[in-house]
Scaffold this motif. Structure first.
Motif, mmCIF file in Angstrom:
data_model
loop_
_atom_site.group_PDB
_atom_site.id
_atom_site.type_symbol
_atom_site.label_atom_id
_atom_site.label_comp_id
_atom_site.label_asym_id
_atom_site.label_seq_id
_atom_site.Cartn_x
_atom_site.Cartn_y
_atom_site.Cartn_z
ATOM 1 N N LYS A 59 -3.048 11.101 -6.026
ATOM 2 C CA LYS A 59 -2.542 11.805 -4.867
ATOM 3 C C LYS A 59 -3.353 11.205 -3.510
ATOM 4 N N GLN A 60 -4.850 11.209 -3.891
ATOM 5 C CA GLN A 60 -5.554 10.644 -2.410
ATOM 6 C C GLN A 60 -5.071 9.038 -2.140
ATOM 7 N N LEU A 61 -4.617 8.186 -3.077
ATOM 8 C CA LEU A 61 -4.137 7.085 -3.083
ATOM 9 C C LEU A 61 -2.848 7.066 -2.119
ATOM 10 N N LYS A 62 -2.054 7.874 -2.631
ATOM 11 C CA LYS A 62 -0.729 8.058 -1.714
ATOM 12 C C LYS A 62 -1.042 8.134 -0.399
ATOM 13 N N VAL A 63 -1.742 9.421 -0.182
ATOM 14 C CA VAL A 63 -2.046 9.975 1.189
ATOM 15 C C VAL A 63 -2.578 8.790 1.970
ATOM 16 N N ALA A 64 -3.590 7.996 1.093
ATOM 17 C CA ALA A 64 -4.255 6.782 2.189
ATOM 18 C C ALA A 64 -3.051 5.692 2.254
ATOM 19 N N GLY A 65 -2.146 5.605 1.283
ATOM 20 C CA GLY A 65 -1.265 4.510 1.530
ATOM 21 C C GLY A 65 -0.148 4.971 2.761
ATOM 22 N N ALA A 66 0.051 6.197 2.832
ATOM 23 C CA ALA A 66 0.715 6.679 3.771
ATOM 24 C C ALA A 66 0.213 6.526 5.161
ATOM 25 N N LEU A 67 -1.147 6.633 5.192
ATOM 26 C CA LEU A 67 -1.893 6.561 6.426
ATOM 27 C C LEU A 67 -1.958 5.187 6.763
ATOM 28 N N GLY A 68 -2.060 4.371 5.959
ATOM 29 C CA GLY A 68 -1.978 2.956 6.163
ATOM 30 C C GLY A 68 -0.751 2.318 6.507
ATOM 31 N N GLY A 69 0.396 3.338 6.532
ATOM 32 C CA GLY A 69 1.533 2.653 6.938
ATOM 33 C C GLY A 69 2.529 2.133 5.828
ATOM 34 N N ASN A 70 2.466 2.694 4.588
ATOM 35 C CA ASN A 70 3.024 2.312 3.360
ATOM 36 C C ASN A 70 4.431 2.927 3.404
ATOM 37 N N PRO A 71 5.552 2.087 3.697
ATOM 38 C CA PRO A 71 6.663 2.840 3.685
ATOM 39 C C PRO A 71 6.945 3.717 2.541
ATOM 40 N N LYS A 72 6.786 3.362 1.451
ATOM 41 C CA LYS A 72 7.034 4.338 0.303
ATOM 42 C C LYS A 72 6.380 5.644 0.322
ATOM 43 N N HIS A 73 5.225 5.931 1.105
ATOM 44 C CA HIS A 73 4.584 7.038 0.948
ATOM 45 C C HIS A 73 4.966 7.754 2.502
ATOM 46 N N ARG A 74 5.541 7.380 3.349
ATOM 47 C CA ARG A 74 5.682 7.851 4.720
ATOM 48 C C ARG A 74 6.426 9.679 4.668
ATOM 49 N N ARG A 75 7.228 9.661 3.450
ATOM 50 C CA ARG A 75 7.773 11.055 3.345
ATOM 51 C C ARG A 75 6.655 11.934 2.989
ATOM 52 N N LEU A 76 5.807 11.569 2.186
ATOM 53 C CA LEU A 76 4.656 12.232 1.588
ATOM 54 C C LEU A 76 3.842 12.625 2.725
#
Length: 100
Positions: A59-76
């Motif tokens: 979960k933390q990695l997904k949030v970090a990915g979303a913060l980093g601009g990862n388009p897969k995790h924007r919804r999260l």
């Protein structure tokens, strides 16, 4: 007749001895199985704890990915931000009520 009774008595004594030996074997096997069961339950518990840790890391990695601009995790990320905004709004409302 006395010899026949003695033979039956000896047979019975032999069978009782066999039952006692079998009982002791079963008792030892039960103790061994109980120990193994406890070990396996501890192993299961440790694995469940590890799974929970890995899920939290994921979960933390997904949030970090979303913060980093990862388009897969924007919804999260949007979901997390909305949660935080709701919590802040709730806190503001509680503080406002307390000041009245």
């Amino acid at each position: 007749m006395n010899a026949a009774v003695q033979n039956k008595w000896n047979e019975l004594e032999g069978e009782v001895h066999e039952l006692l030996v079998s009982y002791e074997k079963q008792k030892a096997q039960l103790a061994k199985l109980k120990e193994e069961n406890e070990r396996l339950e501890e192993s299961i518990y440790q694995q469940q704890v590890r799974i929970q840790e890995l899920q939290n890391i994921n979960k933390q990695l997904k949030v970090a990915g979303a913060l980093g601009g990862n388009p897969k995790h924007r919804r999260l990320m949007k979901f997390k931000l909305n949660q935080l905004i709701k919590e802040v709004d709730y806190c503001i409302a509680e503080v406002s009520k307390a000041n009245l």
